[in-house]
Scaffold this motif. Sequence first.
Motif, PDB file in Angstrom:
ATOM      1  N   ALA A 232     -10.136   3.683  26.223  1.00 28.83           N
ATOM      2  CA  ALA A 232      -8.964   3.756  25.345  1.00 28.83           C
ATOM      3  C   ALA A 232      -9.422   4.184  23.953  1.00 28.83           C
ATOM      4  CB  ALA A 232      -8.283   2.392  25.277  1.00 28.83           C
ATOM      5  N   SER A 233      -8.509   4.774  23.204  1.00 24.15           N
ATOM      6  CA  SER A 233      -8.850   5.115  21.822  1.00 24.15           C
ATOM      7  C   SER A 233      -9.074   3.819  21.045  1.00 24.15           C
ATOM      8  CB  SER A 233      -7.702   5.905  21.187  1.00 24.15           C
ATOM      9  OG  SER A 233      -6.552   5.076  21.040  1.00 24.15           O
ATOM     10  N   LYS A 234      -9.751   3.925  19.924  1.00 21.12           N
ATOM     11  CA  LYS A 234      -9.998   2.738  19.093  1.00 21.12           C
ATOM     12  C   LYS A 234      -8.685   2.131  18.620  1.00 21.12           C
ATOM     13  CE  LYS A 234     -14.588   4.001  17.646  1.00 21.12           C
ATOM     14  NZ  LYS A 234     -15.625   3.752  16.719  1.00 21.12           N
ATOM     15  N   GLU A 235      -7.703   2.980  18.351  1.00 20.61           N
ATOM     16  CA  GLU A 235      -6.397   2.502  17.891  1.00 20.61           C
ATOM     17  C   GLU A 235      -5.687   1.713  18.994  1.00 20.61           C
ATOM     18  OE1 GLU A 235      -7.351   5.799  17.685  1.00 20.61           O
ATOM     19  OE2 GLU A 235      -7.839   5.793  15.552  1.00 20.61           O
ATOM     20  N   LEU A 236      -5.706   2.256  20.212  1.00 17.63           N
ATOM     21  CA  LEU A 236      -5.061   1.583  21.338  1.00 17.63           C
ATOM     22  C   LEU A 236      -5.753   0.257  21.646  1.00 17.63           C
ATOM     23  CD1 LEU A 236      -2.982   1.468  23.602  1.00 17.63           C
ATOM     24  CD2 LEU A 236      -4.540   2.850  24.998  1.00 17.63           C
ATOM     25  N   ALA A 237      -7.079   0.254  21.659  1.00 19.08           N
ATOM     26  CA  ALA A 237      -7.824  -0.973  21.921  1.00 19.08           C
ATOM     27  C   ALA A 237      -7.528  -2.030  20.852  1.00 19.08           C
ATOM     28  CB  ALA A 237      -9.324  -0.686  21.989  1.00 19.08           C
ATOM     29  N   ALA A 238      -7.442  -1.612  19.590  1.00 22.21           N
ATOM     30  CA  ALA A 238      -7.146  -2.546  18.495  1.00 22.21           C
ATOM     31  C   ALA A 238      -5.736  -3.110  18.631  1.00 22.21           C
ATOM     32  CB  ALA A 238      -7.313  -1.846  17.150  1.00 22.21           C
ATOM     33  N   GLU A 239      -4.793  -2.271  19.035  1.00 23.34           N
ATOM     34  CA  GLU A 239      -3.416  -2.713  19.227  1.00 23.34           C
ATOM     35  C   GLU A 239      -3.343  -3.742  20.359  1.00 23.34           C
ATOM     36  OE1 GLU A 239       0.405  -0.477  21.045  1.00 23.34           O
ATOM     37  OE2 GLU A 239      -0.500   0.513  19.318  1.00 23.34           O
ATOM     38  N   ARG A 240      -4.042  -3.456  21.443  1.00 20.93           N
ATOM     39  CA  ARG A 240      -4.055  -4.374  22.584  1.00 20.93           C
ATOM     40  C   ARG A 240      -4.687  -5.719  22.232  1.00 20.93           C
ATOM     41  NH1 ARG A 240      -6.214  -0.532  27.529  1.00 20.93           N
ATOM     42  NH2 ARG A 240      -4.245   0.503  27.988  1.00 20.93           N
TER      43      ARG A 240
ATOM     44  N   PRO B 117     -13.609  -5.581  36.539  1.00 21.20           N
ATOM     45  CA  PRO B 117     -14.793  -5.683  35.685  1.00 21.20           C
ATOM     46  C   PRO B 117     -15.831  -4.586  35.961  1.00 21.20           C
ATOM     47  CG  PRO B 117     -14.143  -7.854  36.436  1.00 21.20           C
ATOM     48  CD  PRO B 117     -13.279  -6.856  37.174  1.00 21.20           C
ATOM     49  N   LEU B 118     -15.886  -4.103  37.191  1.00 20.60           N
ATOM     50  CA  LEU B 118     -16.853  -3.046  37.523  1.00 20.60           C
ATOM     51  C   LEU B 118     -16.526  -1.728  36.840  1.00 20.60           C
ATOM     52  CD1 LEU B 118     -17.469  -3.756  41.302  1.00 20.60           C
ATOM     53  CD2 LEU B 118     -18.911  -4.368  39.359  1.00 20.60           C
ATOM     54  N   ASP B 119     -15.264  -1.517  36.489  1.00 17.56           N
ATOM     55  CA  ASP B 119     -14.886  -0.295  35.782  1.00 17.56           C
ATOM     56  C   ASP B 119     -15.603  -0.183  34.434  1.00 17.56           C
ATOM     57  OD1 ASP B 119     -13.136   0.810  37.712  1.00 17.56           O
ATOM     58  OD2 ASP B 119     -11.551  -0.546  37.060  1.00 17.56           O
ATOM     59  N   LEU B 120     -15.967  -1.309  33.850  1.00 10.94           N
ATOM     60  CA  LEU B 120     -16.705  -1.291  32.575  1.00 10.94           C
ATOM     61  C   LEU B 120     -18.083  -0.655  32.730  1.00 10.94           C
ATOM     62  CD1 LEU B 120     -15.769  -4.829  31.325  1.00 10.94           C
ATOM     63  CD2 LEU B 120     -15.282  -2.699  30.119  1.00 10.94           C
ATOM     64  N   LEU B 121     -18.648  -0.754  33.928  1.00 13.64           N
ATOM     65  CA  LEU B 121     -19.990  -0.218  34.177  1.00 13.64           C
ATOM     66  C   LEU B 121     -19.981   1.241  34.608  1.00 13.64           C
ATOM     67  CD1 LEU B 121     -21.409  -3.281  36.127  1.00 13.64           C
ATOM     68  CD2 LEU B 121     -21.649  -2.769  33.692  1.00 13.64           C
TER      69      LEU B 121
ATOM     70  N   THR C  37      -9.653  -4.521  26.930  1.00 14.12           N
ATOM     71  CA  THR C  37      -8.757  -3.692  26.116  1.00 14.12           C
ATOM     72  C   THR C  37      -9.333  -2.311  25.814  1.00 14.12           C
ATOM     73  OG1 THR C  37      -9.605  -4.727  24.099  1.00 14.12           O
ATOM     74  CG2 THR C  37      -7.597  -5.669  25.043  1.00 14.12           C
ATOM     75  N   THR C  38     -10.619  -2.114  26.041  1.00 10.49           N
ATOM     76  CA  THR C  38     -11.245  -0.818  25.766  1.00 10.49           C
ATOM     77  C   THR C  38     -11.100   0.176  26.914  1.00 10.49           C
ATOM     78  OG1 THR C  38     -13.436  -1.456  26.595  1.00 10.49           O
ATOM     79  CG2 THR C  38     -12.953  -1.915  24.268  1.00 10.49           C
ATOM     80  N   LEU C  39     -10.614  -0.280  28.073  1.00  7.62           N
ATOM     81  CA  LEU C  39     -10.437   0.618  29.213  1.00  7.62           C
ATOM     82  C   LEU C  39      -9.022   1.176  29.225  1.00  7.62           C
ATOM     83  CD1 LEU C  39     -12.202  -1.421  32.026  1.00  7.62           C
ATOM     84  CD2 LEU C  39     -13.111   0.503  30.730  1.00  7.62           C
TER      85      LEU C  39
END
Length: 74
Positions: free
Chosen positions: A26-34, A15-19, A62-64
């Motif tokens: 990740a690209s928007k496409e990859l995040a959406a796929e995940r 969770p700290l990686d988000l900060l 999914t955005t990382l």
Amino acid sequence: MTAWERYKERNGSTPLDLLNPKTERASKELAAERIAICKACPDVVPVVNQCKHCGCFMDLKTTLKISKCPIGKW
């Protein structure tokens, strides 16, 4: 290996990686796929999109780029 290191090895991120502004996203496409895979998974609490295995909120995880599914779905 510490518990934190085992968590990161299993999930690819923490969770700290988000900060951390240096953590690659990740690209928007990859995040959406995940997130589509997660939403179809029976191990995700649908009201909050939280994984029952790692406890992460999938809308964020999914955005990382370095993240991974703890049960190998992505």
